[in-house]
Write a protein that holds these residues in place. Structure first.
Motif, PDB file in Angstrom:
ATOM      1  N   GLY A  13      28.392 152.713 157.342  1.00  0.00           N
ATOM      2  CA  GLY A  13      29.094 153.537 156.351  1.00  0.00           C
ATOM      3  C   GLY A  13      29.841 152.697 155.332  1.00  0.00           C
ATOM      4  N   ARG A  18      33.421 147.844 153.398  1.00  0.00           N
ATOM      5  CA  ARG A  18      34.450 147.174 152.575  1.00  0.00           C
ATOM      6  C   ARG A  18      35.255 146.180 153.410  1.00  0.00           C
ATOM      7  NH1 ARG A  18      36.183 153.127 150.548  1.00  0.00           N
ATOM      8  NH2 ARG A  18      34.448 153.431 149.118  1.00  0.00           N
ATOM      9  N   THR A  37      30.771 156.293 162.977  1.00  0.00           N
ATOM     10  CA  THR A  37      31.487 157.493 162.572  1.00  0.00           C
ATOM     11  C   THR A  37      31.061 158.708 163.409  1.00  0.00           C
ATOM     12  OG1 THR A  37      31.890 158.989 160.725  1.00  0.00           O
ATOM     13  CG2 THR A  37      29.788 157.895 160.710  1.00  0.00           C
ATOM     14  N   ARG A  38      32.048 159.531 163.749  1.00  0.00           N
ATOM     15  CA  ARG A  38      31.835 160.758 164.537  1.00  0.00           C
ATOM     16  C   ARG A  38      31.124 160.512 165.880  1.00  0.00           C
ATOM     17  NH1 ARG A  38      31.151 161.884 159.400  1.00  0.00           N
ATOM     18  NH2 ARG A  38      28.968 161.357 159.540  1.00  0.00           N
ATOM     19  N   LYS A  55      38.904 158.553 162.212  1.00  0.00           N
ATOM     20  CA  LYS A  55      37.941 158.033 161.245  1.00  0.00           C
ATOM     21  C   LYS A  55      37.880 156.519 161.311  1.00  0.00           C
ATOM     22  CE  LYS A  55      38.100 161.625 157.756  1.00  0.00           C
ATOM     23  NZ  LYS A  55      37.612 161.707 156.396  1.00  0.00           N
ATOM     24  N   ILE A  56      36.770 155.976 160.857  1.00  0.00           N
ATOM     25  CA  ILE A  56      36.642 154.530 160.702  1.00  0.00           C
ATOM     26  C   ILE A  56      36.669 154.220 159.203  1.00  0.00           C
ATOM     27  CG2 ILE A  56      35.383 154.190 162.860  1.00  0.00           C
ATOM     28  CD1 ILE A  56      32.805 153.972 161.047  1.00  0.00           C
ATOM     29  N   PRO A  57      37.136 153.010 158.852  1.00  0.00           N
ATOM     30  CA  PRO A  57      37.544 151.884 159.678  1.00  0.00           C
ATOM     31  C   PRO A  57      39.037 151.916 160.011  1.00  0.00           C
ATOM     32  CG  PRO A  57      37.583 151.223 157.390  1.00  0.00           C
ATOM     33  CD  PRO A  57      37.131 152.671 157.407  1.00  0.00           C
ATOM     34  N   THR A  67      44.700 152.268 158.470  1.00  0.00           N
ATOM     35  CA  THR A  67      43.550 153.182 158.586  1.00  0.00           C
ATOM     36  C   THR A  67      42.880 153.541 157.262  1.00  0.00           C
ATOM     37  OG1 THR A  67      44.885 155.174 158.380  1.00  0.00           O
ATOM     38  CG2 THR A  67      44.620 154.297 160.609  1.00  0.00           C
ATOM     39  N   GLU A  68      43.282 153.007 156.159  1.00  0.00           N
ATOM     40  CA  GLU A  68      42.614 153.325 154.891  1.00  0.00           C
ATOM     41  C   GLU A  68      41.922 152.066 154.381  1.00  0.00           C
ATOM     42  OE1 GLU A  68      42.073 156.021 152.928  1.00  0.00           O
ATOM     43  OE2 GLU A  68      42.941 157.345 154.416  1.00  0.00           O
ATOM     44  N   SER A  69      40.628 152.177 154.053  1.00  0.00           N
ATOM     45  CA  SER A  69      39.867 150.968 153.708  1.00  0.00           C
ATOM     46  C   SER A  69      40.471 150.204 152.528  1.00  0.00           C
ATOM     47  CB  SER A  69      38.402 151.317 153.442  1.00  0.00           C
ATOM     48  OG  SER A  69      38.281 152.239 152.377  1.00  0.00           O
ATOM     49  N   TYR A 115      32.096 161.633 148.382  1.00  0.00           N
ATOM     50  CA  TYR A 115      32.427 162.182 149.702  1.00  0.00           C
ATOM     51  C   TYR A 115      32.320 163.707 149.703  1.00  0.00           C
ATOM     52  CZ  TYR A 115      34.656 162.232 154.319  1.00  0.00           C
ATOM     53  OH  TYR A 115      34.922 162.398 155.655  1.00  0.00           O
ATOM     54  N   TYR A 127      31.181 170.711 157.592  1.00  0.00           N
ATOM     55  CA  TYR A 127      32.185 170.993 156.554  1.00  0.00           C
ATOM     56  C   TYR A 127      31.868 172.227 155.703  1.00  0.00           C
ATOM     57  CZ  TYR A 127      34.138 166.436 157.732  1.00  0.00           C
ATOM     58  OH  TYR A 127      34.718 165.377 158.403  1.00  0.00           O
TER      59      TYR A 127
HETATM   60  N1  LIG Z   1      39.772 157.342 152.924  1.00  0.00           N
HETATM   61  C1  LIG Z   1      39.273 156.773 154.140  1.00  0.00           C
HETATM   62  C2  LIG Z   1      38.007 157.512 154.532  1.00  0.00           C
HETATM   63  C3  LIG Z   1      37.520 157.125 155.915  1.00  0.00           C
HETATM   64  C4  LIG Z   1      36.307 157.962 156.302  1.00  0.00           C
HETATM   65  O1  LIG Z   1      36.168 159.128 155.893  1.00  0.00           O
HETATM   66  N2  LIG Z   1      35.417 157.352 157.087  1.00  0.00           N
HETATM   67  C5  LIG Z   1      34.227 158.056 157.504  1.00  0.00           C
HETATM   68  C6  LIG Z   1      33.097 157.073 157.781  1.00  0.00           C
HETATM   69  S1  LIG Z   1      32.595 156.168 156.329  1.00  0.00           S
HETATM   70  C7  LIG Z   1      34.538 158.785 158.788  1.00  0.00           C
HETATM   71  O2  LIG Z   1      35.010 158.198 159.744  1.00  0.00           O
HETATM   72  N3  LIG Z   1      34.261 160.096 158.810  1.00  0.00           N
HETATM   73  C8  LIG Z   1      34.485 160.890 159.970  1.00  0.00           C
HETATM   74  C9  LIG Z   1      34.579 162.348 159.660  1.00  0.00           C
HETATM   75  O3  LIG Z   1      34.311 162.746 158.514  1.00  0.00           O
HETATM   76  O4  LIG Z   1      34.934 163.090 160.556  1.00  0.00           O
HETATM   77  C10 LIG Z   1      38.990 155.269 153.939  1.00  0.00           C
HETATM   78  O5  LIG Z   1      38.667 154.879 152.806  1.00  0.00           O
HETATM   79  O6  LIG Z   1      39.115 154.493 154.896  1.00  0.00           O
END
Ligand SMILES: N[C@@H](CCC(=O)N[C@@H](CS)C(=O)NCC(=O)O)C(=O)O
Length: 218
Positions: A13, A18, A37-38, A55-57, A67-69, A115, A127
């Motif tokens: 992902g 990043r 992810t998930r 969520k990752i990363p 927790t924010e990239s 997104y 979603y």
């Molecule tokens: N704004 C967060 C977004 C993190 C994010 O949405 N990561 C995705 C994977 S790329 C995720 O874990 N999604 C899980 C979900 O939507 O439940 C960042 O930039 O770190």
């Protein structure tokens, strides 16, 4: 600064890319929990304590959990010495220009456009389906990148000029994502993408973050 090795939770992902790419650019030795992810790895109590958003990363460095990239890559370049040619802002104006690029990509391209498409098209079973919002997000994305194409061209080799920076890492991750969605990107952005994609560390990070796309050894 803590002497502990950083640990990254997450692989695969755009957002994890990043973080891995920045760590590789800086030559930092780190540990990784390669959870997707998930996946069930995001559902454990241990992970929820680190990131209640699941969520990752996630980056752990000593007592710090991030927790924010975009915050993670900024922390990494503020913490670890950068190699020659890697741009790290040294005054408020430079920091503001780097932030301007980064926030543009994180908000207009990532959160508001790509997104949204991902959530309401690719992940519509989670979603909800929203075809009008997806069509509008596609249009919005193109409007944003077309508006910025001349500025990217004028910036020079990279967004901050001659030095490669975390703004490039964040931007490239969204260009890759957009190319996967087959967006017709303006020529200036295709040229920029081709230029950055030649970076050996980008290729190394791609192979690390997306092992399923690469079957040969590296
Ligand atoms: N704004 C967060 C977004 C993190 C994010 O949405 N990561 C995705 C994977 S790329 C995720 O874990 N999604 C899980 C979900 O939507 O439940 C960042 O930039 O770190």
């Amino acid at each position: 600064m803590t002497t502990a090795k950083p640990t990254v939770w997450g692989i695969g992902g755009t957002r994890a890319m990043r973080v891995h790419w920045t760590l590789l650019e800086l030559g930092v030795d780190y540990e990784m929990h390669a959870i997707l992810t998930r996946s069930p790895g995001t559902q454990t109590d241990e992970f929820a304590r680190l990131n209640p958003k699941r969520k990752i990363p996630v980056l752990c460095h000593g007592p710090l959990v991030l927790t924010e990239s975009a915050a993670i890559v900024s922390y990494l370049t503020d913490t670890f010495p950068a190699p020659e040619g890697f741009f790290v802002p040294s005054d408020a104006a430079q920091r503001a220009r780097l932030n301007e690029w980064s926030y543009f990509v994180m908000t207009e391209l990532d959160a508001h456009s790509l997104y949204l498409i991902r959530r309401h098209d690719g992940l519509k079973e989670i979603y909800g389906e929203a075809p009008e919002a997806v069509a509008s997000a596609r249009e919005y994305f193109l409007k944003q990148v077309n508006a910025m194409a001349d500025k990217v061209d004028a910036a020079g080799k990279f967004l901050m000029g001659e030095g490669f920076s975390t703004a490039d890492i964040i931007f490239m991750s969204c260009l890759d994502w957009a190319m996967m969605y087959e967006f017709p990107l303006p020529q200036a952005l295709m040229n920029y993408h081709a230029r950055v994609a030649k970076r050996p560390v980008y290729q190394k990070a791609m192979r690390l973050n997306y092992p399923e796309l690469y079957t040969d050894d590296f």
